[in-house]
Design a protein around this motif. Structure first.
Motif, PDB file in Angstrom:
ATOM      1  N   LEU A  66       9.547   9.100   5.948  1.00  0.00           N
ATOM      2  CA  LEU A  66       9.552   8.845   4.679  1.00  0.00           C
ATOM      3  C   LEU A  66       8.409   7.948   3.876  1.00  0.00           C
ATOM      4  O   LEU A  66       8.848   7.203   3.057  1.00  0.00           O
ATOM      5  CB  LEU A  66      11.071   8.420   4.151  1.00  0.00           C
ATOM      6  N   GLN A  67       7.114   8.072   4.448  1.00  0.00           N
ATOM      7  CA  GLN A  67       6.338   7.415   3.813  1.00  0.00           C
ATOM      8  C   GLN A  67       5.452   8.156   2.693  1.00  0.00           C
ATOM      9  O   GLN A  67       5.564   9.001   2.723  1.00  0.00           O
ATOM     10  CB  GLN A  67       5.114   7.334   5.004  1.00  0.00           C
TER      11      GLN A  67
ATOM     12  N   THR B   5       9.267 -15.902  18.131  1.00  0.00           N
ATOM     13  CA  THR B   5       8.651 -16.138  16.872  1.00  0.00           C
ATOM     14  C   THR B   5       8.901 -14.753  15.911  1.00  0.00           C
ATOM     15  O   THR B   5       9.058 -13.667  16.448  1.00  0.00           O
ATOM     16  CB  THR B   5       7.313 -16.531  16.707  1.00  0.00           C
ATOM     17  N   ILE B   6       8.595 -15.071  14.639  1.00  0.00           N
ATOM     18  CA  ILE B   6       8.410 -13.764  13.722  1.00  0.00           C
ATOM     19  C   ILE B   6       7.109 -13.224  13.774  1.00  0.00           C
ATOM     20  O   ILE B   6       6.044 -13.828  13.771  1.00  0.00           O
ATOM     21  CB  ILE B   6       8.835 -14.186  12.338  1.00  0.00           C
ATOM     22  N   ASP B   7       6.851 -11.647  13.919  1.00  0.00           N
ATOM     23  CA  ASP B   7       5.709 -11.192  14.087  1.00  0.00           C
ATOM     24  C   ASP B   7       5.356 -11.002  12.609  1.00  0.00           C
ATOM     25  O   ASP B   7       5.991 -10.375  11.825  1.00  0.00           O
ATOM     26  CB  ASP B   7       6.003  -9.709  14.558  1.00  0.00           C
ATOM     27  N   THR B   8       4.174 -11.282  12.368  1.00  0.00           N
ATOM     28  CA  THR B   8       3.636 -11.148  10.953  1.00  0.00           C
ATOM     29  C   THR B   8       2.533  -9.926  10.592  1.00  0.00           C
ATOM     30  O   THR B   8       1.994  -9.938   9.748  1.00  0.00           O
ATOM     31  CB  THR B   8       2.852 -12.642  10.682  1.00  0.00           C
ATOM     32  N   ASN B   9       2.641  -9.025  11.761  1.00  0.00           N
ATOM     33  CA  ASN B   9       1.662  -7.743  11.566  1.00  0.00           C
ATOM     34  C   ASN B   9       2.730  -6.926  10.865  1.00  0.00           C
ATOM     35  O   ASN B   9       3.335  -5.990  11.584  1.00  0.00           O
ATOM     36  CB  ASN B   9       1.261  -7.361  12.913  1.00  0.00           C
ATOM     37  N   ASN B  10       2.412  -6.729   9.564  1.00  0.00           N
ATOM     38  CA  ASN B  10       3.299  -5.934   8.948  1.00  0.00           C
ATOM     39  C   ASN B  10       2.719  -4.358   8.773  1.00  0.00           C
ATOM     40  O   ASN B  10       3.113  -3.849   8.051  1.00  0.00           O
ATOM     41  CB  ASN B  10       3.347  -6.436   7.346  1.00  0.00           C
ATOM     42  N   ASP B  11       1.682  -4.183   9.527  1.00  0.00           N
ATOM     43  CA  ASP B  11       1.212  -2.634   9.784  1.00  0.00           C
ATOM     44  C   ASP B  11       2.536  -1.815  10.033  1.00  0.00           C
ATOM     45  O   ASP B  11       3.153  -2.322  10.815  1.00  0.00           O
ATOM     46  CB  ASP B  11      -0.001  -2.388  10.628  1.00  0.00           C
ATOM     47  N   ILE B  12       2.538  -0.635   9.392  1.00  0.00           N
ATOM     48  CA  ILE B  12       3.650   0.264   9.502  1.00  0.00           C
ATOM     49  C   ILE B  12       3.769   0.687  11.077  1.00  0.00           C
ATOM     50  O   ILE B  12       4.818   0.911  11.708  1.00  0.00           O
ATOM     51  CB  ILE B  12       3.732   1.482   8.527  1.00  0.00           C
ATOM     52  N   LYS B  13       2.639   1.047  11.656  1.00  0.00           N
ATOM     53  CA  LYS B  13       2.573   1.266  12.932  1.00  0.00           C
ATOM     54  C   LYS B  13       3.268   0.411  13.847  1.00  0.00           C
ATOM     55  O   LYS B  13       4.493   0.432  15.028  1.00  0.00           O
ATOM     56  CB  LYS B  13       1.268   1.637  13.367  1.00  0.00           C
TER      57      LYS B  13
ATOM     58  N   GLY C  60       0.890  -1.180  -0.055  1.00  0.00           N
ATOM     59  CA  GLY C  60      -0.035  -0.030   0.147  1.00  0.00           C
ATOM     60  C   GLY C  60       0.941   1.311   0.069  1.00  0.00           C
ATOM     61  O   GLY C  60       1.800   1.339  -0.350  1.00  0.00           O
ATOM     62  N   VAL C  61       0.064   2.249   0.285  1.00  0.00           N
ATOM     63  CA  VAL C  61       0.591   3.581   0.361  1.00  0.00           C
ATOM     64  C   VAL C  61       1.950   3.697   1.439  1.00  0.00           C
ATOM     65  O   VAL C  61       1.723   3.271   2.439  1.00  0.00           O
ATOM     66  CB  VAL C  61      -0.313   4.733   0.783  1.00  0.00           C
ATOM     67  N   GLY C  62       3.122   4.226   0.838  1.00  0.00           N
ATOM     68  CA  GLY C  62       4.307   4.439   1.919  1.00  0.00           C
ATOM     69  C   GLY C  62       5.160   2.991   1.715  1.00  0.00           C
ATOM     70  O   GLY C  62       5.913   3.036   2.541  1.00  0.00           O
ATOM     71  N   SER C  63       4.562   2.060   1.253  1.00  0.00           N
ATOM     72  CA  SER C  63       5.186   0.853   1.489  1.00  0.00           C
ATOM     73  C   SER C  63       6.615   0.589   0.682  1.00  0.00           C
ATOM     74  O   SER C  63       7.648  -0.075   1.251  1.00  0.00           O
ATOM     75  CB  SER C  63       4.455  -0.412   0.841  1.00  0.00           C
ATOM     76  N   LEU C  64       6.917   1.505  -0.314  1.00  0.00           N
ATOM     77  CA  LEU C  64       8.060   1.401  -1.052  1.00  0.00           C
ATOM     78  C   LEU C  64       9.239   2.025   0.134  1.00  0.00           C
ATOM     79  O   LEU C  64      10.462   1.418   0.170  1.00  0.00           O
ATOM     80  CB  LEU C  64       8.047   2.049  -2.333  1.00  0.00           C
ATOM     81  N   SER C  65       8.874   3.122   0.509  1.00  0.00           N
ATOM     82  CA  SER C  65       9.917   3.512   1.517  1.00  0.00           C
ATOM     83  C   SER C  65      10.357   2.706   2.441  1.00  0.00           C
ATOM     84  O   SER C  65      11.265   2.541   3.125  1.00  0.00           O
ATOM     85  CB  SER C  65       9.511   5.015   1.810  1.00  0.00           C
ATOM     86  N   ALA C  66       9.055   1.928   3.291  1.00  0.00           N
ATOM     87  CA  ALA C  66       9.418   1.101   4.170  1.00  0.00           C
ATOM     88  C   ALA C  66      10.150  -0.223   3.808  1.00  0.00           C
ATOM     89  O   ALA C  66      11.066  -0.574   4.367  1.00  0.00           O
ATOM     90  CB  ALA C  66       7.902   0.705   4.834  1.00  0.00           C
ATOM     91  N   HIS C  67       9.724  -0.418   2.758  1.00  0.00           N
ATOM     92  CA  HIS C  67      10.589  -1.905   2.014  1.00  0.00           C
ATOM     93  C   HIS C  67      11.985  -1.449   1.772  1.00  0.00           C
ATOM     94  O   HIS C  67      12.772  -2.304   2.255  1.00  0.00           O
ATOM     95  CB  HIS C  67       9.788  -1.947   0.599  1.00  0.00           C
ATOM     96  N   LEU C  68      12.328  -0.298   1.399  1.00  0.00           N
ATOM     97  CA  LEU C  68      13.575  -0.048   1.060  1.00  0.00           C
ATOM     98  C   LEU C  68      14.458   0.134   2.689  1.00  0.00           C
ATOM     99  O   LEU C  68      15.430  -0.103   2.434  1.00  0.00           O
ATOM    100  CB  LEU C  68      13.644   1.263   0.437  1.00  0.00           C
ATOM    101  N   ALA C  69      13.674   0.937   3.497  1.00  0.00           N
ATOM    102  CA  ALA C  69      14.425   1.090   4.799  1.00  0.00           C
ATOM    103  C   ALA C  69      14.733  -0.230   5.324  1.00  0.00           C
ATOM    104  O   ALA C  69      15.784  -0.685   5.975  1.00  0.00           O
ATOM    105  CB  ALA C  69      13.712   2.072   5.785  1.00  0.00           C
TER     106      ALA C  69
END
Length: 123
Positions: free
Chosen positions: A122-123, A66-74, A24-33
């Motif tokens: 940077l979202q 374990t790995i957290d699967t909640n990918n919400d930016i918050k 979604g919106v802002g995901s590219l900057s989060a993905h890159l960071a």
């Protein structure tokens, strides 16, 4: 050191999982960071642990959960905030007080806060 190394190793895998899950919106900057974080943290952990082991001997890595699967930016930002606080706490260990180890930890902390900055602003 065992706790710190284990925490940082886990953070690499967790960041990679968050990286894959951005949408979604802002995901590219989060993905890159997050990609920059997991690409960079491995070498920093390696240098820190090898220097420590040169001084004190081998460590044993601990399981962290374990790995957290909640990918919400918050949630991702909250994870990095907690990680920063834990590293700050763990770096106070008596055996980590040599300046050269603190310098390595400073570099880790710089990466943590830089990643948090990018996720927040940077979202």
């Amino acid at each position: 050191m065992e706790q710190l190394a284990s925490l940082l190793l886990h953070s690499r895998t967790q960041a990679h999982a968050f990286h894959w899950g951005q949408r979604g919106v802002g995901s590219l900057s989060a993905h890159l960071a997050l990609g920059t974080y997991y690409d960079s943290i491995g070498g920093l952990i390696d240098g820190l642990v090898e220097a420590y082991q040169g001084q004190y001997g081998l460590i044993k890595v601990q399981g962290i959960g374990t790995i957290d699967t909640n990918n919400d930016i918050k949630n991702v930002i909250n994870y990095f905030e907690k990680l920063c606080k834990l590293v700050d706490k763990l770096r106070k260990d008596e055996k980590l007080q040599m300046s050269w180890l603190q310098n390595d930890i400073d570099t880790v902390v710089t990466l943590l806060y830089s990643t948090k900055y990018k996720l927040v602003n940077l979202q």
